[in-house]
Design an enzyme around this catalytic site. Structure first.
Site, short mmCIF file in Angstrom:
data_model
loop_
_atom_site.label_atom_id
_atom_site.label_comp_id
_atom_site.label_asym_id
_atom_site.label_seq_id
_atom_site.Cartn_x
_atom_site.Cartn_y
_atom_site.Cartn_z
N ARG A 236 91.21 -4.04 -11.18
CA ARG A 236 91.28 -3.13 -10.04
C ARG A 236 90.05 -3.34 -9.16
O ARG A 236 88.98 -3.67 -9.66
CB ARG A 236 91.30 -1.67 -10.50
CG ARG A 236 92.65 -1.17 -10.98
CD ARG A 236 93.66 -1.02 -9.85
NE ARG A 236 94.93 -0.49 -10.31
CZ ARG A 236 95.98 -1.22 -10.69
NH1 ARG A 236 95.91 -2.54 -10.66
NH2 ARG A 236 97.10 -0.64 -11.06
N HIS A 284 96.47 -8.76 -4.17
CA HIS A 284 96.93 -7.89 -5.28
C HIS A 284 98.36 -8.27 -5.70
O HIS A 284 99.24 -7.42 -5.74
CB HIS A 284 96.85 -6.41 -4.90
CG HIS A 284 96.95 -5.50 -6.11
ND1 HIS A 284 96.30 -4.29 -6.19
CD2 HIS A 284 97.62 -5.64 -7.29
CE1 HIS A 284 96.57 -3.72 -7.36
NE2 HIS A 284 97.39 -4.53 -8.04
P1 NDP Z 1 95.70 -2.11 -21.68
O1 NDP Z 1 95.55 -0.65 -21.63
O2 NDP Z 1 96.71 -2.71 -22.60
O3 NDP Z 1 94.28 -2.80 -22.03
C1 NDP Z 1 93.09 -2.35 -21.51
C2 NDP Z 1 91.95 -3.03 -22.25
O4 NDP Z 1 90.71 -2.64 -21.65
C3 NDP Z 1 91.88 -2.64 -23.73
O5 NDP Z 1 91.53 -3.74 -24.52
C4 NDP Z 1 90.74 -1.60 -23.74
O6 NDP Z 1 90.06 -1.53 -24.98
C5 NDP Z 1 89.83 -2.19 -22.66
N1 NDP Z 1 88.95 -1.16 -22.12
C6 NDP Z 1 89.26 -0.03 -21.44
N2 NDP Z 1 88.17 0.68 -21.14
C7 NDP Z 1 87.12 -0.01 -21.64
C8 NDP Z 1 85.73 0.20 -21.68
N3 NDP Z 1 85.16 1.30 -21.12
N4 NDP Z 1 84.95 -0.71 -22.29
C9 NDP Z 1 85.50 -1.81 -22.88
N5 NDP Z 1 86.83 -2.07 -22.88
C10 NDP Z 1 87.62 -1.18 -22.27
O7 NDP Z 1 95.98 -2.58 -20.17
P2 NDP Z 1 96.71 -3.91 -19.66
O8 NDP Z 1 96.14 -5.07 -20.35
O9 NDP Z 1 98.18 -3.74 -19.67
O10 NDP Z 1 96.28 -3.89 -18.10
C11 NDP Z 1 94.92 -3.92 -17.73
C12 NDP Z 1 94.77 -3.61 -16.25
O11 NDP Z 1 95.25 -4.70 -15.46
C13 NDP Z 1 95.60 -2.42 -15.71
O12 NDP Z 1 94.98 -1.20 -16.02
C14 NDP Z 1 95.63 -2.70 -14.22
O13 NDP Z 1 94.52 -2.08 -13.59
C15 NDP Z 1 95.49 -4.22 -14.13
N6 NDP Z 1 96.69 -4.86 -13.61
C16 NDP Z 1 96.59 -5.60 -12.44
C17 NDP Z 1 97.68 -6.24 -11.93
C18 NDP Z 1 97.57 -7.09 -10.71
O14 NDP Z 1 98.60 -7.54 -10.17
N7 NDP Z 1 96.38 -7.38 -10.23
C19 NDP Z 1 99.00 -6.17 -12.58
C20 NDP Z 1 98.99 -5.38 -13.79
C21 NDP Z 1 97.88 -4.76 -14.27
P3 NDP Z 1 90.82 -1.04 -26.32
O15 NDP Z 1 91.79 -2.15 -26.66
O16 NDP Z 1 89.77 -0.91 -27.34
O17 NDP Z 1 91.52 0.24 -25.96
C1 OXD Z 2 99.92 -2.79 -11.95
C2 OXD Z 2 99.67 -3.54 -10.72
O1 OXD Z 2 99.07 -2.01 -12.37
O2 OXD Z 2 100.61 -4.21 -10.23
O3 OXD Z 2 101.00 -2.97 -12.57
O4 OXD Z 2 98.56 -3.52 -10.19
#
Ligand code: NDP
Ligand code: OXD
Length: 321
Positions: A236, A284
């Protein structure tokens, strides 16, 4: 007896993501459930059982007293978490193979662009320069993935199979084959000290906002065969400090960056990021989810829920993701 209404609140979007297309899709998978696109007037708000939303206006769901679950039509729920009036019901986010595969494509593409020095080669081409230069093996490069969730783990596995060295960072401790895992605040510095190409796939939360800043970039490994550390952010825009990215590229703290997300979207036309030769900007669209896959996923989750089974991929609102 009513099956309960599904309301949709979807901001923006054209073509495949247009609100009208979403109505058609949910009608197709809803087995006769009434589907209403907000802000259309609802005759019986108490009949609303489910909501499927993408960046809804804050407050828009507050009136639905019998809401049972909210389905976020993307993976990131930061826009929803910012609404203090959100009904206290389970929030389900998207985690589907279609989206995961597309994100992995994006991460692999941009890791390779930097690893294979495509920015310099492109520049040479524009000047008709034949300069093959030095080349190194994937195994000489360590990719560090921030966020080892649904998306980070898949990207890590594919990059590892390609021969890159992998380190990862997450909230909770993990073990992954071929990936050296670090976790928590204490794990951040040692993770960064090993990372040549930093890939950010974190969610935006109170804890992660502006985490991609100068202090963090200064902790990245300086022994990269690329000539300096590279940042790839597809999480993000609120995770990054754009002024720091630019100044770090100017003074060599960073070599280059690929950015799919921005503090303000669309990226304002006066942003220097647009024209910086060492920055790749994408709009994005690292992983545009297939809308048919999402509506089918929501319908399947509702069917599970109504059969008494637990919902999957429920957001932990205390963590914010
Ligand atoms: P998940 O919730 O599956 O994974 C998030 C990961 O981040 C987990 O491993 C979590 O740790 C880690 N995390 C969260 N907070 C912290 C912190 N404070 N310190 C260290 N690690 C942290 O999310 P996804 O993988 O499905 O998606 C990730 C992000 O990708 C979404 O939230 C979105 O913002 C972005 N996204 C962007 C897109 C785009 O087109 N650009 C499309 C889709 C998503 P733990 O495993 O220990 O909980
Ligand atoms: C999502 C994105 O969060 O597209 O799925 O950014």
């Amino acid at each position: 007896m009513s099956k309960g209404t599904l309301v949709l609140s979807i901001q923006g979007g054209a073509d495949n993501w247009s609100p009208q297309r979403w109505i058609e899709r949910f009608n197709a998978v809803g087995h006769g459930r009434k589907v209403v696109l907000l802000p259309e007037q609802i005759s019986d708000p108490d009949d609303v059982h489910y909501a499927a939303v993408w960046k809804p206006q804050p407050g828009v769901l507050a009136a639905f007293r019998n809401l049972r679950a909210i389905f976020n039509l993307g993976a990131g729920v930061d826009a929803l978490m910012a609404d203090p009036t959100l009904p206290k019901v389970p929030i389900v986010r998207v985690a589907v193979d279609d989206l995961t595969g597309r994100m992995t494509e994006y991460v692999v593409l941009h890791v390779l662009i930097h690893h294979r020095q495509q920015l310099s080669l492109r520049d040479d081409q524009s000047r008709k320069l034949w300069q093959p230069g030095a080349q190194w093996a994937a195994g000489a490069v360590t990719v560090g993935i921030m966020g080892l969730g649904t998306l980070g783990r898949d990207a890590a596995e594919v990059l590892r199979r390609m021969g890159f060295r992998l380190v990862g960072w997450s909230n909770s401790a993990k073990t992954m084959d071929g990936v050296e895992c670090f976790s928590g605040r204490d794990g951040l510095a040692p993770f960064l000290a090993k990372t040549h190409i930093l890939v950010c796939l974190l969610p935006l939360t109170a804890e992660t906002r502006h985490i991609l800043n100068r202090r963090l970039f200064e902790k990245l490994a300086r022994n990269s065969p690329l000539g300096g550390p590279v940042l790839i952010n597809a999480g993000r825009g609120g995770l990054q400090v754009e002024a720091d990215i630019l100044s770090c590229i100017e003074d060599g703290t960073l070599l280059a960056a690929t950015l799919d997300v921005f503090e303000t979207e669309p990226l304002p036309t006066n942003s220097p990021l647009w024209s910086h030769p060492r920055v790749i900007v994408t709009p994005h669209n690292a992983a545009d989810t297939d809308a048919d896959a999402i509506s089918a996923y929501v319908a399947e989750q509702i069917a599970r829920f109504e059969a008494g089974e637990p919902l999957r991929n429920v957001v932990d609102v205390t963590r914010g993701y």
